[in-house]
Design a protein around this motif. Structure first.
Motif, PDB file in Angstrom:
ATOM      1  N   PRO A 226       0.788  -1.242   0.000  1.00 61.22           N
ATOM      2  CA  PRO A 226       0.000   0.000   0.000  1.00 61.22           C
ATOM      3  C   PRO A 226       0.818   1.289   0.000  1.00 61.22           C
ATOM      4  N   HIS A 228       3.172   1.683  -2.015  1.00 60.24           N
ATOM      5  CA  HIS A 228       3.592   1.765  -3.427  1.00 60.24           C
ATOM      6  C   HIS A 228       2.339   1.617  -4.295  1.00 60.24           C
ATOM      7  N   GLY A 229       2.289   0.660  -5.191  1.00 60.65           N
ATOM      8  CA  GLY A 229       1.156   0.545  -6.124  1.00 60.65           C
ATOM      9  C   GLY A 229      -0.165   0.258  -5.438  1.00 60.65           C
ATOM     10  N   ALA A 231      -1.430   1.650  -3.223  1.00 62.56           N
ATOM     11  CA  ALA A 231      -2.078   2.886  -2.772  1.00 62.56           C
ATOM     12  C   ALA A 231      -3.344   3.185  -3.578  1.00 62.56           C
ATOM     13  N   VAL A 256      -5.527  12.396  10.118  1.00 67.18           N
ATOM     14  CA  VAL A 256      -4.239  12.225   9.432  1.00 67.18           C
ATOM     15  C   VAL A 256      -3.174  13.081  10.102  1.00 67.18           C
ATOM     16  N   LEU A 265      -2.936  10.077   4.490  1.00 67.46           N
ATOM     17  CA  LEU A 265      -3.785  10.448   3.376  1.00 67.46           C
ATOM     18  C   LEU A 265      -3.265   9.677   2.163  1.00 67.46           C
ATOM     19  N   MET A 266      -3.941   8.608   1.829  1.00 72.54           N
ATOM     20  CA  MET A 266      -3.459   7.742   0.756  1.00 72.54           C
ATOM     21  C   MET A 266      -3.559   8.474  -0.580  1.00 72.54           C
ATOM     22  N   GLY A 267      -2.572   8.248  -1.442  1.00 75.18           N
ATOM     23  CA  GLY A 267      -2.546   8.972  -2.711  1.00 75.18           C
ATOM     24  C   GLY A 267      -1.900  10.340  -2.583  1.00 75.18           C
ATOM     25  N   HIS A 270       5.161  11.780  -1.866  1.00 70.72           N
ATOM     26  CA  HIS A 270       6.032  11.025  -2.764  1.00 70.72           C
ATOM     27  C   HIS A 270       7.481  11.243  -2.361  1.00 70.72           C
ATOM     28  N   ARG A 271       8.289  10.210  -2.475  1.00 72.75           N
ATOM     29  CA  ARG A 271       9.695  10.341  -2.111  1.00 72.75           C
ATOM     30  C   ARG A 271      10.403  11.375  -2.982  1.00 72.75           C
ATOM     31  N   ARG A 279       1.854  13.304 -13.247  1.00 76.36           N
ATOM     32  CA  ARG A 279       0.905  12.247 -13.648  1.00 76.36           C
ATOM     33  C   ARG A 279      -0.447  12.490 -12.991  1.00 76.36           C
ATOM     34  N   ARG A 320       5.263  19.844   4.662  1.00 70.14           N
ATOM     35  CA  ARG A 320       5.895  18.560   4.291  1.00 70.14           C
ATOM     36  C   ARG A 320       5.923  18.346   2.781  1.00 70.14           C
ATOM     37  N   VAL A 326       0.149   9.953  -8.326  1.00 66.50           N
ATOM     38  CA  VAL A 326      -0.588   9.330  -9.441  1.00 66.50           C
ATOM     39  C   VAL A 326      -1.763   8.479  -8.965  1.00 66.50           C
ATOM     40  N   ASP A 327      -1.638   7.939  -7.741  1.00 66.59           N
ATOM     41  CA  ASP A 327      -2.666   7.008  -7.277  1.00 66.59           C
ATOM     42  C   ASP A 327      -3.924   7.709  -6.764  1.00 66.59           C
ATOM     43  N   PHE A 348      -1.984  -1.109 -12.591  1.00 66.09           N
ATOM     44  CA  PHE A 348      -0.693  -0.427 -12.417  1.00 66.09           C
ATOM     45  C   PHE A 348       0.427  -1.351 -12.912  1.00 66.09           C
TER      46      PHE A 348
HETATM   47  N1  CMC Z   1      -0.300  11.468   4.710  1.00 70.21           N
HETATM   48  C1  CMC Z   1       0.090  12.075   5.842  1.00 70.21           C
HETATM   49  N2  CMC Z   1       1.356  12.336   6.164  1.00 70.21           N
HETATM   50  C2  CMC Z   1       2.284  11.949   5.279  1.00 70.21           C
HETATM   51  C3  CMC Z   1       1.965  11.308   4.080  1.00 70.21           C
HETATM   52  C4  CMC Z   1       0.611  11.071   3.807  1.00 70.21           C
HETATM   53  N3  CMC Z   1       0.254  10.457   2.683  1.00 70.21           N
HETATM   54  N4  CMC Z   1       3.096  11.026   3.397  1.00 70.21           N
HETATM   55  C5  CMC Z   1       4.110  11.500   4.153  1.00 70.21           C
HETATM   56  N5  CMC Z   1       3.618  12.066   5.303  1.00 70.21           N
HETATM   57  C6  CMC Z   1       4.384  12.736   6.349  1.00 70.21           C
HETATM   58  C7  CMC Z   1       5.097  11.737   7.230  1.00 70.21           C
HETATM   59  O1  CMC Z   1       4.290  11.345   8.320  1.00 70.21           O
HETATM   60  C8  CMC Z   1       6.318  12.515   7.639  1.00 70.21           C
HETATM   61  O2  CMC Z   1       5.929  13.440   8.627  1.00 70.21           O
HETATM   62  P1  CMC Z   1       6.888  13.735   9.913  1.00 70.21           P
HETATM   63  O3  CMC Z   1       8.095  14.395   9.359  1.00 70.21           O
HETATM   64  O4  CMC Z   1       6.055  14.567  10.807  1.00 70.21           O
HETATM   65  O5  CMC Z   1       7.190  12.374  10.507  1.00 70.21           O
HETATM   66  C9  CMC Z   1       6.656  13.328   6.392  1.00 70.21           C
HETATM   67  O6  CMC Z   1       5.403  13.485   5.711  1.00 70.21           O
HETATM   68  C10 CMC Z   1       7.650  12.655   5.470  1.00 70.21           C
HETATM   69  O7  CMC Z   1       7.147  11.361   5.140  1.00 70.21           O
HETATM   70  P2  CMC Z   1       8.029  10.082   4.865  1.00 70.21           P
HETATM   71  O8  CMC Z   1       7.252   8.867   5.228  1.00 70.21           O
HETATM   72  O9  CMC Z   1       9.387  10.258   5.502  1.00 70.21           O
HETATM   73  O10 CMC Z   1       8.212  10.186   3.298  1.00 70.21           O
HETATM   74  P3  CMC Z   1       8.712   9.030   2.333  1.00 70.21           P
HETATM   75  O11 CMC Z   1       9.363   9.685   1.199  1.00 70.21           O
HETATM   76  O12 CMC Z   1       9.484   8.014   3.092  1.00 70.21           O
HETATM   77  O13 CMC Z   1       7.340   8.326   1.886  1.00 70.21           O
HETATM   78  C11 CMC Z   1       5.422   7.700   0.661  1.00 70.21           C
HETATM   79  C12 CMC Z   1       6.777   8.453   0.649  1.00 70.21           C
HETATM   80  C13 CMC Z   1       4.856   7.724  -0.741  1.00 70.21           C
HETATM   81  C14 CMC Z   1       5.644   6.257   1.104  1.00 70.21           C
HETATM   82  C15 CMC Z   1       4.467   8.434   1.642  1.00 70.21           C
HETATM   83  O14 CMC Z   1       4.253   9.751   1.222  1.00 70.21           O
HETATM   84  C16 CMC Z   1       3.154   7.695   1.810  1.00 70.21           C
HETATM   85  O15 CMC Z   1       3.042   6.765   2.623  1.00 70.21           O
HETATM   86  N6  CMC Z   1       2.067   8.112   1.047  1.00 70.21           N
HETATM   87  C17 CMC Z   1       0.807   7.428   1.091  1.00 70.21           C
HETATM   88  C18 CMC Z   1       0.859   6.187   0.228  1.00 70.21           C
HETATM   89  C19 CMC Z   1       0.867   6.512  -1.240  1.00 70.21           C
HETATM   90  O16 CMC Z   1       0.055   7.296  -1.730  1.00 70.21           O
HETATM   91  N7  CMC Z   1       1.767   5.853  -1.986  1.00 70.21           N
HETATM   92  C20 CMC Z   1       1.874   6.014  -3.428  1.00 70.21           C
HETATM   93  C21 CMC Z   1       3.174   6.638  -3.822  1.00 70.21           C
HETATM   94  S1  CMC Z   1       3.201   7.253  -5.480  1.00 70.21           S
HETATM   95  C22 CMC Z   1       3.086   6.009  -6.629  1.00 70.21           C
HETATM   96  C23 CMC Z   1       3.444   4.668  -6.185  1.00 70.21           C
HETATM   97  O17 CMC Z   1       4.586   4.363  -5.838  1.00 70.21           O
HETATM   98  O18 CMC Z   1       2.536   3.838  -6.204  1.00 70.21           O
END
Ligand code: CMC
Length: 392
Positions: A226, A228-229, A231, A256, A265-267, A270-271, A279, A320, A326-327, A348
């Motif tokens: 979840p 990654h894809g 999501a 959240v 917040l899913m979607g 992004h790293r 996208r 942040r 994209v998701d 995906f």
């Molecule tokens: N909702 C709430 N807070 C968030 C979110 C989010 N979606 N994403 C990051 N944060 C916060 C996180 O809690 C952290 O806050 P703090 O500094 O207070 O601890 C800060 O933002 C940095 O987050 P991180 O986890 O260190 O960032 P990361 O680059 O390791 O993670 C991610 C990237 C995509 C895994 C993450 O943003 C996430 O879990 N998003 C939700 C899942 C999602 O939509 N994934 C799809 C990614 S895009 C396409 C794909 O690969 O499928």
């Protein structure tokens, strides 16, 4: 052994050089082989983009026709592999079925598995591109208890997949052009994204000289998560949850921000993108149009739009740099096309496949290829003497 640096999650460490995909996360730029994603989305097709990723250049008319014909020729699954689908429970997640069936492909084509044999790699590439949609459709058919259709190779790539998924033997299946074009475009948007988690998995497994099918199966498994894809499925579940609880978008955003039980917040986020995911911008623009053309009105779209507005004006998300990825909107289109949520990540995977293969091939053709073998910082006990069980 020299100095070892720690970079958890590879935030700052490049694992390879690559000529395939360029991302500027601060500016929100994505290009495949130099071509902006916006131009490819508007003017190209998924097969053409697949060719571009694999071969580095856009195909000529003849090259595209040859590529298309080769893929059409390989859409069938071995009848023994078809029986595979009977072995899974009805409610099996299609991503697990997909990964298993792709892994099994290596048992059907043992003569073409040598990663250093260009002819074998080319054949495995075409087989994968051709068979993944068939496998995906069969995973869906199994879940709804409908008979499996044979591919119809008079149809182009996406139409063939839609018919295999939604067609039934008793009725003629008419491909809806809006649906076909929307899915083709979404596949283009997913086709590559440099060294993301699943692509890194594909490269890591391949770096041990494992065969292409084994490497791609690893990518599919990584994609299923979840973060990654997975999501795209999680976004729809989240939107449904908000709708069921009376559309209280603000209350969800509060949860959240308070990091209640790890709710994200899913979607969003992004790293690499610290700006709007290009996208996501393209998907957002097409969502309303596709839903209108398909005659679908979905209350979840309103919730998604509200959620985005609330998030983008909130300090937590601003500081942040969390933007829709994209998701965020894709699930709403997949849903409007008739796919159940469990199939979203499978779509995906179909899109990402040419990128995975292109990355695997690029790595394999590198004469300086080294097996992926990260180091670690050891934090366990220092040396101690074994104690017999009677003394513990
Ligand atoms: N909702 C709430 N807070 C968030 C979110 C989010 N979606 N994403 C990051 N944060 C916060 C996180 O809690 C952290 O806050 P703090 O500094 O207070 O601890 C800060 O933002 C940095 O987050 P991180 O986890 O260190 O960032 P990361 O680059 O390791 O993670 C991610 C990237 C995509 C895994 C993450 O943003 C996430 O879990 N998003 C939700 C899942 C999602 O939509 N994934 C799809 C990614 S895009 C396409 C794909 O690969 O499928």
């Amino acid at each position: 052994t020299g100095l070892v640096t720690l970079d958890t999650g590879f935030v700052n460490t490049a694992s390879c050089t690559s000529e395939i995909t360029y991302i500027d996360g601060d500016a929100g730029i994505l290009r495949y082989r130099g071509y902006p994603i916006e131009q490819l989305a508007q003017q190209s097709s998924f097969l053409e983009v697949s060719y571009l990723l694999l071969h580095g250049e856009l195909p000529s008319t003849d090259q595209l026709a040859e590529f298309d014909a080769a893929i059409r020729h390989h859409t069938l699954l071995d009848e023994d592999l078809k029986r595979f689908f009977d072995g899974f429970p009805r409610d099996a997640h299609p991503m697990a079925v997909l990964a298993s069936a792709v892994n099994a492909l290596s048992t059907f084509y043992p003569d073409d598995l040598n990663p250093t044999d260009p002819a074998g790699v080319e054949l495995s590439t075409i087989r994968l591109l051709a068979k993944l949609p068939t496998i995906a459709a069969y995973a869906y058919k199994k879940s709804v208890g409908q008979p499996l259709l044979y591919p119809d190779n008079s149809l182009e790539f996406v139409s063939n997949f839609l018919r295999l998924t939604f067609g039934v033997p008793a009725e003629k299946y008419e491909v809806n052009e809006t649906a076909r074009a929307a899915l083709d475009l979404l596949l283009i948007l997913h086709a590559d994204h440099e060294q993301n988690c699943s692509t890194s998995a594909v490269r890591t497994v391949g770096s041990a000289q494992a065969n292409l099918f084994a490497s791609i199966a690893a990518g599919i498994n990584a994609l299923s998560g979840p973060s990654h894809g997975g999501a795209n499925q999680a976004v729809l579940e989240m939107l449904r949850g908000i709708h069921a609880s009376g559309d209280d978008v603000a209350a969800f955003v509060r949860k959240v921000k308070n990091k209640e039980a790890g709710v994200r917040l899913m979607g969003f986020g992004h790293r690499v993108y610290k700006n709007y995911d290009p996208r996501a911008a393209l998907v957002k623009t097409m969502t309303d149009d596709v839903l209108t053309k398909l005659g679908v009105s979905d209350p979840l779209l309103d919730i998604a739009i509200q959620l985005e507005q609330v998030a983008l004006s909130d300090e937590y998300f601003i500081e942040r740099k969390l933007y829709p990825n994209v998701d965020f909107y894709t699930g709403l289109i997949y849903k409007a096309l008739g796919f159940p949520e469990s199939m979203f990540t499978v779509l995906f995977a179909i899109g990402r496949l040419p990128g995975w293969i292109a990355q695997w091939r690029e790595m394999m053709s590198d004469p300086k290829l080294k097996i992926t073998r990260p180091r670690q910082i050891y934090t366990g006990p220092t040396a101690r003497d074994y104690v017999g069980i009677e003394k513990r």
